[in-house]
Design a protein around this motif. Structure first.
Motif, PDB file in Angstrom:
ATOM      1  N   SER A 253       0.829  -1.210   0.000  1.00  0.00           N
ATOM      2  CA  SER A 253       0.000   0.000   0.000  1.00  0.00           C
ATOM      3  C   SER A 253       0.860   1.255   0.000  1.00  0.00           C
ATOM      4  O   SER A 253       0.572   2.231  -0.708  1.00  0.00           O
ATOM      5  CB  SER A 253      -0.922   0.006   1.226  1.00  0.00           C
ATOM      6  OG  SER A 253      -1.938  -0.961   1.116  1.00  0.00           O
ATOM      7  N   LEU A 254       1.921   1.247   0.802  1.00  0.00           N
ATOM      8  CA  LEU A 254       2.811   2.402   0.873  1.00  0.00           C
ATOM      9  C   LEU A 254       3.449   2.694  -0.478  1.00  0.00           C
ATOM     10  O   LEU A 254       3.452   3.841  -0.947  1.00  0.00           O
ATOM     11  CB  LEU A 254       3.897   2.159   1.923  1.00  0.00           C
ATOM     12  CG  LEU A 254       5.071   3.149   1.919  1.00  0.00           C
ATOM     13  CD1 LEU A 254       4.602   4.549   2.256  1.00  0.00           C
ATOM     14  CD2 LEU A 254       6.170   2.685   2.884  1.00  0.00           C
ATOM     15  N   GLU A 255       4.003   1.677  -1.114  1.00  0.00           N
ATOM     16  CA  GLU A 255       4.727   1.904  -2.363  1.00  0.00           C
ATOM     17  C   GLU A 255       3.793   2.309  -3.505  1.00  0.00           C
ATOM     18  O   GLU A 255       4.172   3.111  -4.366  1.00  0.00           O
ATOM     19  CB  GLU A 255       5.525   0.657  -2.741  1.00  0.00           C
ATOM     20  CG  GLU A 255       6.686   0.382  -1.800  1.00  0.00           C
ATOM     21  CD  GLU A 255       7.610   1.592  -1.671  1.00  0.00           C
ATOM     22  OE1 GLU A 255       8.007   2.173  -2.702  1.00  0.00           O
ATOM     23  OE2 GLU A 255       7.924   1.978  -0.527  1.00  0.00           O
ATOM     24  N   LEU A 256       2.591   1.789  -3.499  1.00  0.00           N
ATOM     25  CA  LEU A 256       1.624   2.207  -4.520  1.00  0.00           C
ATOM     26  C   LEU A 256       1.243   3.671  -4.314  1.00  0.00           C
ATOM     27  O   LEU A 256       1.149   4.449  -5.274  1.00  0.00           O
ATOM     28  CB  LEU A 256       0.384   1.319  -4.470  1.00  0.00           C
ATOM     29  CG  LEU A 256      -0.668   1.563  -5.552  1.00  0.00           C
ATOM     30  CD1 LEU A 256      -0.065   1.475  -6.943  1.00  0.00           C
ATOM     31  CD2 LEU A 256      -1.814   0.570  -5.403  1.00  0.00           C
ATOM     32  N   ALA A 257       1.045   4.062  -3.059  1.00  0.00           N
ATOM     33  CA  ALA A 257       0.731   5.468  -2.770  1.00  0.00           C
ATOM     34  C   ALA A 257       1.905   6.367  -3.106  1.00  0.00           C
ATOM     35  O   ALA A 257       1.732   7.467  -3.662  1.00  0.00           O
ATOM     36  CB  ALA A 257       0.361   5.617  -1.290  1.00  0.00           C
TER      37      ALA A 257
END
Length: 391
Positions: free
Chosen positions: A286-290
């Motif tokens: 989730s972090l890397e996609l954001a």
């Protein structure tokens, strides 16, 4: 032909990141120090604000002739991410990107010099007063009206919430003029202006502003409707907030991963339990996609693309990721995650505030969905799309 996008920073951008990180780590690397700062008005450290100005951070997006550094959206994104990483309470996005951005977009040369110069030097904190009670993230004014009074203007109505509004030296206020929305500059000590400041759940400050025939200076030339310019600046602020959220999410994930590798249960550290490790891995995804979506949005802005649509995409992605990472960080910490003494809950609180300040994820999704019919149909295999025949 497949195109690649380079998300790496150059040497100057890395130097900026390292310098800002070092400064903010000294100021807020200890979460107890942050609690002391946000407990007292104005809710941030004036000395840290002055040091950011000395580094040129407060003038990053403004033209050199207006007293700024002439940097681009990526540099602003770097600073916003470092602000989020330590939950620095300084109103960087609120004062520089939003209020300063409105002045830079609409103001005359004299107004830009008068407002942006002192901001870049750290001697002034502007705030944008756009939101009104019973309205929902609209760039247009509705309840505050402006009337001409000889050589000046007078504003009447209520603005709330106004981030950093109680501390602000100058306010950029939207008001209704001839059925459109104009922008005005209001001095913090103007007559007829009542400011009631309060602390928000994430430790930052906001204010209720009541204007009662308050004298104001028209921002820019003429009373043309400024809704389009306001929408553009709001989009840039949403992108900057997305980067601040990325910094907060990264710190929350890092703290959670550290906890899983040190806290023991049944004689082993928590990271030995596969289910917990999988949940942490989902947080990382989730972090890397954001992160990539937010940086892509900044690159769209730098290239002069559709910044409003890019901001909505970044807002939607960081909204979903922020809720996921914040909730999981608290859950994986157990009871300690909800205590005031532990920082994970503070990261979640700030992520929640960012999600709602200029439009939440559901709001961004509804805007994107409304325009889905205008997008071209693309075949996933790369072949031209051929509509089916009938009859």
């Amino acid at each position: 032909m497949r195109q690649t996008v380079d998300f790496t920073y150059d040497s100057e951008q890395n130097d900026l990141r390292d310098a800002v990180r070092a400064l903010l780590d000294r100021a807020y690397g200890d979460s107890e120090q942050r609690r002391k700062v946000v407990a007292a008005d104005p809710g941030f450290d004036e000395q840290t604000w002055a040091r950011l100005a000395e580094m040129g951070v407060l003038g990053l997006p403004f033209a050199e002739e207006d007293g700024g550094m002439g940097a681009g959206p990526v540099e602003v994104a770097i600073v916003a991410e470092e602000v989020g990483r330590v939950l620095a309470p300084e109103p960087f996005v609120e004062a520089v990107v939003l209020a300063g951005g409105l002045v830079a977009a609409v103001g005359t040369a004299a107004q830009r010099s008068a407002v942006l110069g002192p901001l870049a030097e750290g001697g002034s904190v502007p705030a944008a007063a756009l939101a009104e009670p019973r309205t929902r993230w609209s760039p247009a004014a509705a309840g505050v009206t402006a009337t001409a009074d000889g050589g000046t203007w007078r504003l009447t109505g209520v603005k709330e919430p106004v981030a950093a509004g109680a501390r602000a030296d100058v306010l950029v206020v939207s008001a209704v003029v001839d059925g459109g929305t104009a922008l005005f500059l209001v001095r913090g000590d103007a007559e007829g202006l009542t400011r009631t400041g309060y602390r928000t759940h994430d430790g930052t400050r906001a204010a209720h502003l009541r204007l009662d025939g308050t004298p104001a200076e028209l921002l820019g030339e003429g009373t043309a409707d400024r809704t389009a310019e306001i929408e553009q600046v709001l989009a840039r602020a949403r992108i900057a907030y997305s980067h601040e959220a990325v910094g907060a999410m990264e710190a929350a994930l890092r703290t959670t991963a550290g906890y899983l590798t040190t806290r023991k249960q049944f004689g082993v550290t928590l990271n030995k339990f596969q289910a917990l490790t999988f949940r942490a891995a989902d947080m990382y995804v989730s972090l890397e996609l954001a992160r990539s979506t937010a940086l892509w949005a900044s690159m769209v802005q730098a290239a002069g693309g559709d910044v409003v649509a890019a901001a909505d995409r970044a807002r939607l992605q960081t909204s979903r990721a922020g809720r996921h990472i914040g909730q999981e960080a608290i859950q994986l910490h157990g009871g300690i995650g909800v205590t005031a003494e532990y920082k994970v809950g503070h990261y979640t609180s700030r992520l929640t505030a960012i999600d709602h300040v200029l439009g939440d994820g559901d709001w961004a999704l509804s805007r994107l969905a409304a325009g889905v019919g205008t997008y071209e149909t693309v075949d996933p295999l790369g072949a031209p799309y051929t509509p089916p025949t009938t009859g």
